[in-house]
Design a protein around this motif. Structure first.
Motif, short mmCIF file in Angstrom:
data_model
loop_
_atom_site.label_atom_id
_atom_site.label_comp_id
_atom_site.label_asym_id
_atom_site.label_seq_id
_atom_site.Cartn_x
_atom_site.Cartn_y
_atom_site.Cartn_z
N PRO A 250 7.55 -3.11 -3.35
CA PRO A 250 6.23 -3.33 -3.95
C PRO A 250 5.25 -2.24 -3.53
N ALA A 251 4.41 -1.84 -4.46
CA ALA A 251 3.45 -0.76 -4.17
C ALA A 251 2.52 -1.12 -3.02
N TYR A 252 2.07 -2.38 -2.97
CA TYR A 252 1.09 -2.75 -1.94
C TYR A 252 1.66 -2.59 -0.54
N LYS A 253 2.98 -2.84 -0.39
CA LYS A 253 3.58 -2.69 0.93
C LYS A 253 3.62 -1.22 1.36
N LEU A 254 3.78 -0.34 0.40
CA LEU A 254 3.76 1.09 0.71
C LEU A 254 2.34 1.55 1.03
N PHE A 255 1.37 1.07 0.25
CA PHE A 255 -0.02 1.46 0.49
C PHE A 255 -0.51 0.98 1.86
#
Length: 294
Positions: A250-255
């Motif tokens: 998920p993008a949020y985990k990378l951000f």
């Protein structure tokens, strides 16, 4: 489609402004946009995409395949007419009767010829009015709103000028007053997303387009300097690349791996050096790599 991107990307841009107005709000007298509950500054996605479009237009000079659809002083209908001429028809209402596949042909023509449609997508109202199902193209590259890391305090600066507007006014005064808003300093963060799935299925966004986009992001303020916007610069471009079309995390985990904070002892930030940026690249999810391009 040849050379269409095959990997998903999620990215973060950090940019700052010094003594300028990064994005005025026309509903508030052109005051810098601000979240009234938190005091954090805002910059819209539309504003940032305008800078990217302007850079592409200047860098490519209407090179084939790199025209800009959303541009100053050019009605959208004027650009839409190029696709209609390509199909060799005069009346939008007759297109579907003559060619049942006209929707796809128009969409593909616009994507192939206009970089910003291929990248960000577009709503092409001319075709919608003609009852064609190609007027709304969802682009693979999307940006959110930029938000400042810390609250900003916009300042209203009163200015004077000695050049009077009219002869009548000059008979009774020697100067005129004006005002402008500035943010003394603000560091902003914006998240972006690139869908290889939409690139393959819809617009044909290519590897060459991707490299040009990274270059445009890094330089989007370099051709946009003005007294109103002060000193603006892109400070970081942090890119997470997945090794698959649909992505591996998920993008949020990378951000959440990007941490931006004030350095110890700094109470009021006034430069980029007042911040520290830490990117946690340890134990990234399988199939994900991270690169700090700036």
């Amino acid at each position: 489609m040849a050379n269409v991107i095959q990997h998903r990307y999620d990215f973060i841009i950090l940019f700052d402004v010094t003594n300028g107005n990064p994005n005025g709000d026309p509903d508030a007298g052109n005051m810098p946009r601000i979240d009234p509950e938190t005091g954090l500054g805002l910059v819209t996605d539309v504003c940032l995409k305008r800078k990217i479009r302007n850079y592409i237009e200047a860098a490519c000079e209407d090179k084939d395949g790199y025209q800009i659809y959303i541009k100053d002083s050019v009605p959208l209908q004027t650009s839409d007419q190029k696709a209609i001429a390509y199909l060799g028809v005069d009346d939008l209402k007759d297109i579907k009767k003559k060619d049942p596949d006209a929707d796809r042909k128009i969409r593909d023509f616009m994507c192939q010829n206009f970089f910003d449609i291929r990248t960000f997508g577009a709503v092409m109202t001319t075709f919608v009015k003609g009852a064609l199902n190609c007027g709304q193209v969802r682009g693979p590259v999307q940006l959110g709103f930029a938000r400042s890391i810390d609250p900003i305090v916009p300042q209203e600066v009163t200015i004077t000028r000695t050049a009077i507007t009219t002869v009548k006014d000059a008979e009774r005064k020697s100067t005129e007053m004006g005002r402008k808003y500035i943010v003394p300093y603000g560091l902003y963060q914006v998240e972006g997303y690139i869908s290889a799935n939409l690139a393959r299925k819809v617009t044909g966004f290519s590897e060459e387009d991707l490299q040009l986009l990274w270059n445009a992001i890094g330089n989007m303020f370099e051709l946009d300097h003005s007294a109103a916007r002060g000193n603006m610069a892109v400070r970081e471009l942090i890119v997470f690349e997945h090794d698959s079309e649909l992505g591996n995390a998920p993008a949020y985990k990378l951000f959440e791996r990007v941490h931006v904070s004030l350095k110890d002892g700094v109470q009021v930030p006034r430069s980029y050096s007042d911040y520290q940026v830490i990117v946690d690249t340890e134990a990234l999810p399988a199939g994900v790599t991270c690169e700090q391009k700036i």
